[in-house]
Enzyme design. Structure first.
Site, PDB file in Angstrom:
ATOM      1  N   HIS A 158       0.816  -1.222   0.000  1.00 30.81           N
ATOM      2  CA  HIS A 158       0.000   0.000   0.000  1.00 30.81           C
ATOM      3  C   HIS A 158       0.850   1.272   0.000  1.00 30.81           C
ATOM      4  O   HIS A 158       0.295   2.376  -0.042  1.00 30.81           O
ATOM      5  CB  HIS A 158      -0.928   0.020   1.215  1.00 30.81           C
ATOM      6  CG  HIS A 158      -1.995  -1.033   1.182  1.00 30.81           C
ATOM      7  ND1 HIS A 158      -2.813  -1.225   0.095  1.00 30.81           N
ATOM      8  CD2 HIS A 158      -2.361  -1.971   2.105  1.00 30.81           C
ATOM      9  CE1 HIS A 158      -3.644  -2.223   0.353  1.00 30.81           C
ATOM     10  NE2 HIS A 158      -3.391  -2.690   1.549  1.00 30.81           N
ATOM     11  N   ASP A 193      -3.069 -10.421  -2.696  1.00 29.54           N
ATOM     12  CA  ASP A 193      -3.617  -9.940  -1.431  1.00 29.54           C
ATOM     13  C   ASP A 193      -5.068  -9.523  -1.652  1.00 29.54           C
ATOM     14  O   ASP A 193      -5.427  -9.065  -2.731  1.00 29.54           O
ATOM     15  CB  ASP A 193      -2.788  -8.746  -0.951  1.00 29.54           C
ATOM     16  CG  ASP A 193      -3.090  -8.317   0.468  1.00 29.54           C
ATOM     17  OD1 ASP A 193      -4.170  -7.732   0.688  1.00 29.54           O
ATOM     18  OD2 ASP A 193      -2.259  -8.541   1.355  1.00 29.54           O
ATOM     19  N   HIS A 195      -6.527  -7.025  -0.640  1.00 24.76           N
ATOM     20  CA  HIS A 195      -6.595  -5.577  -0.850  1.00 24.76           C
ATOM     21  C   HIS A 195      -5.809  -5.192  -2.107  1.00 24.76           C
ATOM     22  O   HIS A 195      -4.750  -5.768  -2.383  1.00 24.76           O
ATOM     23  CB  HIS A 195      -6.003  -4.830   0.347  1.00 24.76           C
ATOM     24  CG  HIS A 195      -6.690  -5.136   1.644  1.00 24.76           C
ATOM     25  ND1 HIS A 195      -6.219  -6.101   2.513  1.00 24.76           N
ATOM     26  CD2 HIS A 195      -7.802  -4.619   2.202  1.00 24.76           C
ATOM     27  CE1 HIS A 195      -7.017  -6.156   3.570  1.00 24.76           C
ATOM     28  NE2 HIS A 195      -7.984  -5.268   3.408  1.00 24.76           N
ATOM     29  N   ASP A 282      -4.908 -12.888   3.113  1.00 20.78           N
ATOM     30  CA  ASP A 282      -6.111 -12.386   3.759  1.00 20.78           C
ATOM     31  C   ASP A 282      -7.373 -12.582   2.926  1.00 20.78           C
ATOM     32  O   ASP A 282      -8.460 -12.172   3.341  1.00 20.78           O
ATOM     33  CB  ASP A 282      -5.951 -10.914   4.150  1.00 20.78           C
ATOM     34  CG  ASP A 282      -5.215 -10.085   3.127  1.00 20.78           C
ATOM     35  OD1 ASP A 282      -4.944 -10.597   2.026  1.00 20.78           O
ATOM     36  OD2 ASP A 282      -4.905  -8.919   3.423  1.00 20.78           O
TER      37      ASP A 282
END
Length: 345
Positions: A158, A193, A195, A282
């Site tokens: 991120h 991931d 995200h 995740d």
């Protein structure tokens, strides 16, 4: 498979997190590393402590101002009146801003996009050693290893060149990909991931020499909210070299694997010299961040399919949070990648 881990990364153990206006315990805790090490142990994979990477490997991705902030920010923060135990920004620049700030309060807002990645007294050493792991894994693959794994925390995908967020400090995935460019004219990143890898996307968005593919939960109501849409395909020289594959949060294993396959096919067409897998775990159905519904068998199958692409591969640990299933998720993915039955581990 060579695996790299630095115990110094355990020193980063953030406490603060703000969720829906409530202060809660941060999800990116040091215990994550213990669960991941347990997963490696089930496959009889030991770890090596990486050597210190050249600072140039970090500067190839991040700005000098950002690195200096990570390195000195906590000490400067402690000089504030009534300073808290962690650097947590409370003001953020908006609109057209051009002047780099002088005060630590303003610099925290400049270099941090949200409040989820607080910096403590050992955070710089931890992210520095996480980057060392990523570079060591890239070096191993450049030296002829089929694949290598970097157990990095804090994670990184991120973080842009100069702004951290989303539990991430230095962008370890981007550092690995950029380092591989020393040996390969073209490199691909496959981010699985749950995200969107917004930081990695931003770093390589206008470049054709690094293909970025991200399979993730739709972001209209999920972090990082502002990026991750299918229409984001790159800019300038990078047009066509960014592929986002957003999926509903209700997605189960078959739909997720279909998207992973689409990503692999794009990577094969790109024909890179090496691949970086930004390995978030995740997306698992029991992960506490509740992003998607992928099973252990799904992770194993993804590992198998990625391995079948036949590319020299650096696997960089990203997300996957505190759950007894985190160990099994890692064992499943790496077991599938290595052609081992993870259920026998």
């Amino acid at each position: 498979m060579k695996c790299f881990y630095a115990p110094e990364t355990e020193g980063h153990d953030p406490q603060f997190r703000l969720t829906h206006g409530t202060v809660v315990h941060n999800a990116e805790r040091a215990e994550r590393a213990m669960l991941l090490l347990e997963g490696l142990g089930r496959l009889d994979l030991g770890t090596e402590s990486p050597p210190e990477a050249p600072r140039a490997a970090l500067e190839a991705v991040h700005t000098p101002e950002f690195l200096r902030f990570l390195e000195t920010g906590w000490d400067a923060w402690q000089k504030l009146p009534n300073a808290g135990p962690e650097v947590v920004p409370n003001v953020f620049p908006r609109g057209p801003v051009t002047t780099y700030p002088e005060t630590i309060v303003a610099r925290a807002g400049w270099h941090m996009s949200d409040t989820s990645a607080p910096i403590g007294p050992k955070s710089w050493l931890a992210t520095r050693r996480a980057a060392d792991c990523a570079v060591a894994a890239a070096e191993a693959v450049m030296a002829g290893e089929r694949a290598a794994y970097a157990l990095c925390r804090p994670p990184g995908h991120h973080t842009t060149a100069d702004v951290a967020g989303g539990h991430c400090l230095m962008n370890v995935t981007a550092i690995a990909a950029q380092h591989l460019r020393q040996a390969h004219s073209h490199v691909a990143v496959l981010d699985i991931d749950v995200h969107h890898g917004n930081g990695t996307q931003a770093i390589f968005y206008d470049r054709a020499d690094v293909l970025m593919v991200s399979v993730h939960a739709e972001t209209h109501d999920y972090y990082p909210f502002y990026t991750g849409y299918a229409h984001e395909t790159g800019s300038g020289a990078g047009q066509g070299f960014n592929l986002n594959l957003p999926l509903p949060r209700s997605t189960t294993t078959p739909g997720w694997l279909d998207a992973v396959d689409r990503g692999i096919e794009r990577i094969k067409a790109y024909a890179p010299g090496a691949l970086v897998v930004s390995l978030g775990l995740d997306a698992h159905e029991n992960d506490p961040l509740d992003g998607m519904k992928v099973s252990f068998d799904g992770f194993a199958e993804a590992g198998r399919r990625i391995a079948e692409a036949g590319l020299p591969t650096v696997i960089v640990q990203e997300g996957g949070y505190l759950s007894p299933d985190l160990s099994t998720s890692l064992t499943s993915f790496l077991g599938g990648f290595l052609g081992k039955d993870p259920r026998a581990a």
